[in-house]
Design a protein around this motif. Structure first.
Motif, PDB file in Angstrom:
ATOM      1  N   VAL A  25       0.767  -1.171  -0.079  1.00  0.00           N
ATOM      2  CA  VAL A  25       0.051  -0.022   0.066  1.00  0.00           C
ATOM      3  C   VAL A  25       0.773   1.235  -0.101  1.00  0.00           C
ATOM      4  N   VAL A  67      -4.820   5.265  10.172  1.00  0.00           N
ATOM      5  CA  VAL A  67      -5.424   4.106   9.456  1.00  0.00           C
ATOM      6  C   VAL A  67      -4.822   2.826  10.435  1.00  0.00           C
ATOM      7  N   HIS A  69      -5.169  -1.727  11.071  1.00  0.00           N
ATOM      8  CA  HIS A  69      -5.648  -2.796  10.534  1.00  0.00           C
ATOM      9  C   HIS A  69      -5.762  -3.714  11.994  1.00  0.00           C
ATOM     10  N   LEU A  91      -9.008  -1.194   8.840  1.00  0.00           N
ATOM     11  CA  LEU A  91      -8.923  -2.464   7.819  1.00  0.00           C
ATOM     12  C   LEU A  91      -9.066  -3.560   8.466  1.00  0.00           C
ATOM     13  N   ILE A 187     -13.032  -0.777   6.021  1.00  0.00           N
ATOM     14  CA  ILE A 187     -12.873  -2.181   4.905  1.00  0.00           C
ATOM     15  C   ILE A 187     -13.409  -3.500   5.637  1.00  0.00           C
ATOM     16  N   SER A 216     -11.678 -11.107   1.003  1.00  0.00           N
ATOM     17  CA  SER A 216     -10.239 -11.050   1.302  1.00  0.00           C
ATOM     18  C   SER A 216     -10.118 -11.796   2.739  1.00  0.00           C
ATOM     19  N   VAL A 220      -5.954  -7.855   4.204  1.00  0.00           N
ATOM     20  CA  VAL A 220      -6.445  -6.856   3.114  1.00  0.00           C
ATOM     21  C   VAL A 220      -5.500  -6.314   2.325  1.00  0.00           C
ATOM     22  N   MET A 221      -4.693  -5.454   3.263  1.00  0.00           N
ATOM     23  CA  MET A 221      -3.848  -4.599   2.567  1.00  0.00           C
ATOM     24  C   MET A 221      -2.601  -5.259   1.868  1.00  0.00           C
ATOM     25  N   HIS A 224      -5.000  -7.016  -1.182  1.00  0.00           N
ATOM     26  CA  HIS A 224      -5.918  -6.023  -2.248  1.00  0.00           C
ATOM     27  C   HIS A 224      -5.375  -4.807  -1.710  1.00  0.00           C
ATOM     28  N   CYS A 227      -7.346  -1.620  -3.689  1.00  0.00           N
ATOM     29  CA  CYS A 227      -8.581  -1.210  -2.859  1.00  0.00           C
ATOM     30  C   CYS A 227      -8.202  -0.497  -1.560  1.00  0.00           C
ATOM     31  N   VAL A 228      -7.394  -1.125  -0.916  1.00  0.00           N
ATOM     32  CA  VAL A 228      -7.263  -0.205   0.456  1.00  0.00           C
ATOM     33  C   VAL A 228      -6.701   1.018   0.238  1.00  0.00           C
TER      34      VAL A 228
END
Length: 241
Positions: A25, A67, A69, A91, A187, A216, A220-221, A224, A227-228
């Motif tokens: 990312v 952000v 996760h 996330l 997400i 996912s 996810v990061m 995808h 998207c993130v």
């Protein structure tokens, strides 16, 4: 827009991971000309981790998009109360309510596969502290539970480079919930076998977060990243006006 008006994106990793989990990312964000900070979260206590992240945020001039996760979402929920945090992005994360712990939030939903794969290891006391317990994931089970759609070679590396979370962090209540006063995005990793997707959906609904669902794994990061990055960009645009 002056440099101090440009939002800085602060990326918080979760349990059993480190900041390298954002390695796919970060290039996307840097290519946009964004400033990015990805600190090492201590993964010891929610209050201590949040205080550390808050100290990092206070050193950043201008607005911050924070952000988080997974467990990093819980840290963002508390540290996000800093004045210059203008938006939150979760996330596959824990959007805690004030006074709520990780255990309480996820305890209202069926356990994920993670619960049966945890390893508890005592660690020696430091100074006047009592002996603690580190929580990690069985090495041979982490790839399937944590990173099923990540390159198998990388998933194997992640399994043996885990950053444990101290067990104390699961029972500590959040002292505040920054989403009550800050806009948020979330997400949902709908194929998540680590954190029940229903826990994610519930927390995001309660926070009034703008929510995106992605088929996912928990990471996810890594699986995808575009998207993130797009969701983070949306949060950045909201701050930048």
């Amino acid at each position: 827009m002056t440099p101090h008006d440009t939002p800085t994106v602060v990326l918080l990793h979760g349990a059993f991971a480190d900041a390298s989990s954002f390695s796919r990312v970060i290039p996307e964000l840097l290519a946009d000309g964004l400033k990015v900070v990805a600190p090492a979260v201590p993964n010891r206590t929610l209050s201590g981790d949040s205080a550390y992240v808050a100290s990092v945020i206070r050193r950043i001039p201008g607005p911050v998009v924070l952000v988080g996760h997974s467990y990093g979402g819980a840290v963002a929920t508390v540290a996000g109360a800093e004045e210059n945090v203008k938006a939150l992005v979760y996330l596959a994360g824990y959007a805690l309510e004030e006074g709520e712990s990780l255990g309480e939030l996820q305890g209202g939903f069926p356990d994920s596969e993670l619960a049966g794969a945890l390893v508890y290891s005592p660690f020696p006391p430091a100074g006047g502290e009592e002996e603690g317990i580190d929580v990690s994931v069985e090495t041979d089970r982490l790839p399937a539970i944590f990173a099923a759609d990540v390159d198998p070679g990388l998933a194997g590396v992640l399994a043996v480079t885990q950053r444990p979370l101290a067990a104390a962090a699961f029972g500590e209540a959040a002292s505040t919930a920054a989403w009550k006063t800050k806009p948020s995005w979330g997400i949902v990793a709908s194929a998540d076998r680590t954190l029940n997707p229903e826990v994610q959906r519930f927390g995001y609904r309660r926070a009034g977060a703008t929510t995106v669902e992605v088929d996912s794994s928990h990471l996810v990061m890594l699986s995808h990243p575009r998207c993130v990055a797009d969701v983070i960009r949306e949060a950045v645009r909201s701050v930048a006006g």
